[in-house]
Design a protein around this motif. Structure first.
Motif, short mmCIF file in Angstrom:
data_model
loop_
_atom_site.label_atom_id
_atom_site.label_comp_id
_atom_site.label_asym_id
_atom_site.label_seq_id
_atom_site.Cartn_x
_atom_site.Cartn_y
_atom_site.Cartn_z
N ASN A 167 0.82 -1.31 -0.01
CA ASN A 167 -0.03 0.02 0.10
C ASN A 167 0.94 1.32 -0.11
N ASN A 168 1.68 1.51 0.92
CA ASN A 168 2.58 2.47 1.03
C ASN A 168 4.14 2.17 0.34
N VAL A 169 4.26 1.09 -0.61
CA VAL A 169 5.38 0.95 -1.11
C VAL A 169 6.45 0.82 -0.09
N LEU A 170 6.54 0.09 0.97
CA LEU A 170 7.52 0.17 2.03
C LEU A 170 8.65 -0.55 1.66
N ARG A 171 9.84 -0.20 1.89
CA ARG A 171 11.07 -1.06 1.69
C ARG A 171 10.72 -2.28 2.74
N THR A 172 11.15 -3.44 2.54
CA THR A 172 11.01 -4.61 3.13
C THR A 172 12.13 -5.54 3.10
N SER A 173 12.41 -6.16 4.53
CA SER A 173 13.33 -7.27 4.67
C SER A 173 12.48 -8.28 5.29
N MET A 174 12.48 -9.70 4.78
CA MET A 174 11.88 -10.54 5.33
C MET A 174 12.60 -11.81 5.36
N GLU A 175 12.79 -12.29 6.65
CA GLU A 175 13.34 -13.60 6.94
C GLU A 175 12.44 -14.46 7.57
N LEU A 176 12.13 -15.46 6.51
CA LEU A 176 10.96 -16.08 6.94
C LEU A 176 11.35 -17.71 7.11
N GLY A 177 10.27 -18.46 7.13
CA GLY A 177 10.50 -20.01 7.38
C GLY A 177 11.47 -20.91 6.68
N GLY A 178 11.81 -21.75 7.07
CA GLY A 178 12.84 -22.74 6.23
C GLY A 178 12.65 -24.22 6.60
N LYS A 197 13.66 -18.09 -2.39
CA LYS A 197 12.29 -18.95 -2.58
C LYS A 197 11.54 -17.92 -1.42
N GLN A 198 10.65 -18.94 -0.86
CA GLN A 198 9.48 -18.52 0.29
C GLN A 198 10.23 -18.35 1.67
N SER A 199 11.49 -18.16 1.73
CA SER A 199 12.26 -18.07 2.92
C SER A 199 12.55 -16.56 2.80
N GLY A 200 12.42 -15.63 2.01
CA GLY A 200 12.45 -14.40 2.31
C GLY A 200 13.38 -13.49 1.35
N LEU A 201 13.47 -12.31 1.72
CA LEU A 201 14.01 -11.14 0.90
C LEU A 201 14.94 -10.38 1.55
N GLY A 220 14.03 -21.74 0.99
CA GLY A 220 15.25 -21.73 0.57
C GLY A 220 16.28 -20.93 1.56
N LEU A 221 16.19 -21.50 2.68
CA LEU A 221 16.75 -20.51 3.82
C LEU A 221 18.28 -21.25 3.90
N ALA A 222 18.45 -22.12 4.96
CA ALA A 222 19.88 -22.65 5.08
C ALA A 222 19.95 -24.05 4.37
N ALA A 223 20.84 -24.74 4.15
CA ALA A 223 21.33 -26.12 3.80
C ALA A 223 22.42 -26.45 4.21
N TYR A 224 22.60 -27.70 4.68
CA TYR A 224 23.76 -28.24 5.21
C TYR A 224 24.08 -29.61 4.40
N PHE A 225 25.23 -29.63 4.21
CA PHE A 225 25.97 -31.03 3.86
C PHE A 225 27.24 -31.39 4.22
N PHE A 226 27.16 -32.72 4.26
CA PHE A 226 28.63 -33.41 4.85
C PHE A 226 29.30 -34.29 3.71
#
Ligand code: ADP
Length: 484
Positions: A248-259, A457-461, A414-420
């Motif tokens: 609505n007000n074209v706000l700047r956004t930062s989104m740290e979402l689920g993973g 992806k849907q984990s944020g911006l 698409g937040l974190a991924a780990y591999f060994f």
């Protein structure tokens, strides 16, 4: 001493540099998740309180933006020193209101405070650039300016660090901030606000609004054209609501979402390192982290050996209140969250999964859940898709690298991924192919204030931390100058 500590924490709204009751006179209770007992009653902010916070944030915005970077840096540095000096208080307070074990609370104090130091160092390094227009028709000057008053909405799982990760860069950039802490854990942020006032942060630059009415309080602020940015850490569902409101007000956004972090163990991994990594990636913070290993994918050649070792380690964890020295894992944050973990496990078991250890809530006071390992998960099990947010390791096998990577990427998150793996070629290949904003190679913890934290992806911006983190609070302005 708990009583003295709780008495020293402000319980009003933090408004205009002081602890203030809500205009409604209302409060709500903060509960100790290890006992179910009330720790404190804190002021319950209304939209009118939020408007007052934005009045204050707007009134001082220009003055704060115009302070010398060195002055902002010194205040952040002093806040870092003050939080560090009171590390024991902050740690105990987080253990009391959030439940994590004291050593992890101390770890979070160090991590959370570090954002204040890191951004104190970034405040004096906000740059720009100049260039000559290619045709020689003018000079291009690019400058950075603070975005303006910001709203920061934080979750309960890291009560200090999720705040400092936003407050640090915002103040460094010259923005004013209103924090809406999670309703389960407002005390840590209130204590932080008091510390900031003690080290000389001008009144109005930082406000803290605990509330049970997050949608109306945040909604009201976001409708007000004086607010210029919203930074959110929390669930993807709420993030989508906020993105729509921000439009609505074209706000700047930062989104740290689920993973739904994949934790991939290849046959050529060092087994002990992989088990250590899984203990951290899965059980640290009780599994209540958006970066927590959510899907443990193990190549079939090593799967049983890995599962047996992990099960042994998990079965040995003592569950208990976070302040007791021999507790390895504390309670879940609240009854609702424990219920959702219970449902995920129960459903998987009903569909044929095998419980290797744990698998149920702990009877008695508080919201404890047994640290759990399950395997043999059927294909459609919800636990293979949903964010567990608890101490449950869900193990699934795979055959080839191709298949492991495909399974790891088979999520909207698409937040974190780990591999060994001990194979260098595989390490480089897989690190590039994993669809995640952060990838840990032979590591179970990746967070670092000096690194950009963020998802795709849907984990944020956007990113928090690192040299990237301050950019989220800066606008780019181009000034066209005449040719020299
Ligand atoms: P979690 O599942 O971790 O509690 P949420 O996304 O529900 O995650 O909450 C994260 C933060 O977002 C909390 O501070 C919460 O109060 C806040 N919140 C929840 N719903 C809204 C909303 N509609 N508008 C603004 N903030 C919200």
């Amino acid at each position: 001493n708990v009583t003295d500590l709780l008495r020293s924490v402000p319980t009003g709204l933090w408004l205009n540099g002081a602890s203030t009751p809500s205009e409604s006179g209302r409060t709500f209770d903060v509960v100790n998740p290890a006992t179910g007992e009330v720790l404190a009653a804190v002021a319950n902010a209304t939209p009118a309180d939020a408007a007052a916070a934005l009045d204050a944030a707007s009134a001082v915005a220009d003055e704060w933006a115009a302070t010398a970077p060195r002055v902002r840096a010194e205040i952040l540095r002093a806040a870092f020193e003050a939080v560090t000096a009171r590390a024991d208080d902050f740690a105990l307070l987080m253990t009391l209101e959030m439940g994590k074990i004291l050593p992890e609370s101390r770890g979070e104090v160090a991590y959370g405070a570090e954002f204040l130091r890191w951004f104190s160092e970034e405040a004096v390094r906000i740059g720009g650039r100049t260039a000559t227009a290619p045709a020689g028709t003018g000079e291009i000057a690019v400058v950075k300016e603070p975005v303006g008053p910001c709203l920061a909405i934080t979750p309960w799982n890291f009560p200090l660090a999720m705040g400092t990760r936003k407050i640090g860069p915002a103040l460094a950039a010259g923005c004013t901030v209103i924090v809406k802490p999670a309703e389960d854990t407002p005390l840590t942020m209130l204590l932080l606000a008091q510390v900031f006032a003690e080290v000389g942060l001008p009144a109005g630059v930082l406000s803290v609004l605990p509330t049970l009415d997050a949608p109306t309080v945040a909604g009201g602020l976001m409708e007000d054209p004086r607010l210029r940015k919203v930074s959110f850490t929390g669930s993807t569902g709420v993030g989508k609501i906020l993105l729509a409101q921000a439009a609505n007000n074209v706000l700047r956004t930062s989104m740290e979402l689920g993973g739904s972090a994949p934790f991939v163990v290849f046959d050529d991994a060092d087994l002990d390192k992989a088990v250590d990594g899984a203990m951290l990636a899965k059980m640290r913070n009780g599994g209540e982290a958006c970066t927590a290993a959510n899907r443990i994918l193990v190549q079939n050649g090593i799967r049983e050996a890995f599962t047996a070792k992990l099960t042994e380690r998990v079965a040995a964890m003592r569950v208990g209140p976070g302040w007791e020295a021999d507790s390895a894992i504390g309670p879940i944050i609240n009854a609702k969250q424990r219920g959702s973990i219970t449902a995920l496990v129960d459903e998987a078991v009903a569909a044929g999964a095998t419980v290797r250890t744990g698998g149920k809530p702990v009877d008695g006071a508080g919201f404890f859940y047994e640290p759990t390992v399950i395997d043999g998960l059927p294909d459609g099990a919800r636990i293979r898709r949903d964010e567990i947010f608890g101490p449950v390791a869900a193990i699934v096998g795979f055959d080839t690298e191709e298949q492991g990577v495909a399974m790891a990427n088979d999520t909207e998150y698409g937040l974190a991924a780990y591999f060994f793996t001990e194979n260098v070629g595989r390490a480089q290949r897989v690190a590039r192919r994993l669809q995640a904003g952060m990838v840990g190679v032979n590591r179970g913890v990746i967070s670092d204030p000096a690194a950009p934290f963020g998802g795709i992806k849907q984990s944020g911006l956007g990113s928090e931390g690192g040299s990237e983190g301050i950019e989220e609070y800066l606008n780019t302005k181009y000034i066209a100058l005449p040719p020299v």
